[in-house]
Design an enzyme around this catalytic site. Structure first.
Site, PDB file in Angstrom:
ATOM      1  N   LYS A 158       0.898  -1.366   0.118  1.00  0.00           N
ATOM      2  CA  LYS A 158       0.073   0.000  -0.093  1.00  0.00           C
ATOM      3  C   LYS A 158       0.912   1.333   0.071  1.00  0.00           C
ATOM      4  O   LYS A 158       2.057   1.151   0.036  1.00  0.00           O
ATOM      5  CB  LYS A 158      -0.866  -0.143   1.176  1.00  0.00           C
ATOM      6  CG  LYS A 158      -1.871  -1.197   1.250  1.00  0.00           C
ATOM      7  CD  LYS A 158      -2.774  -1.201   0.042  1.00  0.00           C
ATOM      8  CE  LYS A 158      -3.847  -2.278   0.027  1.00  0.00           C
ATOM      9  NZ  LYS A 158      -3.697  -3.720   0.618  1.00  0.00           N
TER      10      LYS A 158
HETATM   11  C1  LIG Z   1      -9.743  -2.920  -0.863  1.00  0.00           C
HETATM   12  C2  LIG Z   1      -9.299  -3.452   0.460  1.00  0.00           C
HETATM   13  N1  LIG Z   1      -9.755  -3.540   1.727  1.00  0.00           N
HETATM   14  C3  LIG Z   1      -9.125  -4.098   2.533  1.00  0.00           C
HETATM   15  C4  LIG Z   1      -8.044  -4.413   2.429  1.00  0.00           C
HETATM   16  C5  LIG Z   1      -7.459  -5.210   3.801  1.00  0.00           C
HETATM   17  O1  LIG Z   1      -6.241  -4.542   4.284  1.00  0.00           O
HETATM   18  P1  LIG Z   1      -5.173  -5.460   5.124  1.00  0.00           P
HETATM   19  O2  LIG Z   1      -4.319  -6.252   4.383  1.00  0.00           O
HETATM   20  O3  LIG Z   1      -4.307  -4.513   5.875  1.00  0.00           O
HETATM   21  O4  LIG Z   1      -5.844  -6.216   6.104  1.00  0.00           O
HETATM   22  C6  LIG Z   1      -7.325  -4.744   1.496  1.00  0.00           C
HETATM   23  C7  LIG Z   1      -6.102  -5.724   1.510  1.00  0.00           C
HETATM   24  O5  LIG Z   1      -5.646  -5.845   0.417  1.00  0.00           O
HETATM   25  C8  LIG Z   1      -8.054  -4.214   0.297  1.00  0.00           C
HETATM   26  O6  LIG Z   1      -7.221  -4.261  -0.893  1.00  0.00           O
END
Ligand SMILES: Cc1ncc(COP(=O)(O)O)c(C=O)c1O
Length: 396
Positions: free
Chosen positions: A197
């Protein structure tokens, strides 16, 4: 003679090493910041987490930021704080990672999918409107690839029906919309600090909000729904009691130290991503059969992904494209298999392929090309050469 021949059809791979679609960028300064935190009094949630929260809140221009262990747990927490529960419906996009829907499912609410606007590739306000019922409690739009959803249109629907909005801004930290930072829109927004990210804390997430009551609830729920501040117990300093079923989503000062150092580089990350995108656009826009990512007229996105669509005129389909790129050691990825194709949502909520034609049409062509701040000129050239070589092979 195999020169100019794609590796999938007998040529030499363009690269010896694999170029990932995303990657973190960590400097010595960041390593030192983490070591310093490790030597401090706190290696769990301490003052560095608070400082990280304050800096994120300041960057977004909101009153509160609550750090959590991931974007997923931030979505869980936001849904919980919003009061989503059994019998509630929460409308979201099928073109997303599963965690977006978990803002509903983790809280025993039902995720209700609505189709996307195929230009932005985000939740279409008109489709949302068609799915609102008296059970609808909220919306969880997602800023796909960093490109903001139709924020005006979605807020209008939310206002009409008094719905809580949780923006899944996991792809979009660092971008802005009509001059306002992404995340500043009501009611809550969620970021992810996963290594691919905008910035990373290893794993990590954040909920931001301007609402004091929600912030209080989020902080409590993050830490066991424990009340540490009880009246009539002044002489019992140990006294703390749980008032509901909360979580342990506490992050560590080690992660926050990394996050603070990464925040200092946010602008540089954005600039580098924008440069790469410009080079991709100028090389790939001319290729028939490739749809490059949409440009936003109302925002300055922090793009997380460079997601193209391969259409019929390219000469091969998306599956062939992905496998041909992998043969060249270019690590492309597809974001995402629509949620209504997943067994979970089919078995639990009765979804089936065919339900969201716009999402399905976009999905059929989607491929994310590598995009991250550590990419150098050769990396970009390799990707462009791989795509052009494949296109020319199919032209013949
Ligand atoms: C659109 C979206 N929401 C939520 C998440 C969840 O994030 P995390 O990996 O930090 O749990 C992701 C992870 O790739 C994502 O792409």
């Amino acid at each position: 003679m195999t020169e100019g021949l794609p590796a999938r059809y007998g040529g030499e791979p363009i690269r010896d090493d694999v170029l990932g679609y995303g990657a973190q960028s960590i400097t010595d300064h960041e390593k030192e910041a983490v070591l310093e935190a490790l030597e401090s009094d706190y290696i769990t949630r301490g003052p560095t987490v608070e400082e990280f929260e304050e800096r994120v809140a300041e960057h977004v221009g909101v009153e509160h930021a609550i750090a959590t262990t991931s974007g997923t747990t931030a979505l869980h927490l936001a849904g919980h704080a919003a009061g989503f529960g059994s019998g509630d419906e929460v409308i979201t996009t099928p073109l997303t990672f599963v965690s977006t829907a978990h803002a509903a499912t983790y809280n025993d609410a039902e995720p209700v999918f609505a189709d996307i606007d195929p230009h932005r590739r985000t939740l279409d306000p008109e489709a949302v409107r068609e799915h609102v019922t008296k059970e609808t409690a909220g919306l969880v739009p997602m800023h796909y690839a960093g490109h903001p959803a139709d924020i005006d249109g979605l807020l209008k629907v939310a206002n009409e029906h008094d719905l809580t909005v949780i923006w899944d801004a996991c792809h979009a930290f660092g971008g802005s919309w009509r001059g306002e930072p992404i995340g500043a829109q009501r009611d809550m927004a969620v970021f992810s600090f996963h290594p691919v990210k905008s910035i990373t804390t290893g794993e990590g997430g954040m909920v931001v909000t301007d609402d004091d009551e929600l912030a209080d609830r989020l902080r409590r729920l993050r830490s066991f729904d424990m009340n540490y501040d009880l009246e009539d117990h002044d002489d019992e300093p140990w006294y703390q009691v749980t008032e509901g079923v909360g979580h342990n989503y506490n992050v560590t000062d080690l992660q926050a130290a990394l996050g603070l150092a990464q925040l200092d580089r946010l602008e540089a990350f954005k600039q580098r991503r924008d440069e790469i995108i410009e080079q991709y656009d100028s090389a790939l826009n001319e290729i028939k059969g490739l749809r490059t990512p949409p440009k936003s007229t109302e925002s300055d996105p922090m793009y997380h992904l460079y997601a193209i669509e391969v259409t019929e005129a390219f000469g091969c389909d998306r599956t062939e494209f992905v496998n041909a790129m992998h043969a060249e050691n270019i690590g492309v990825q597809v974001h995402y298999v629509p949620l209504h194709y997943h067994p979970l949502f089919q078995e639990e909520f009765g979804y089936a392929p065919g339900a969201f034609p716009k999402t399905e049409r976009v999905y059929d062509g989607l491929v994310s090309l590598p995009l991250h701040a550590e990419m150098d000129r050769k990396d970009i050239k390799d990707v462009v050469t791989a795509v052009k070589t494949l296109y020319e092979y199919h032209l013949k």
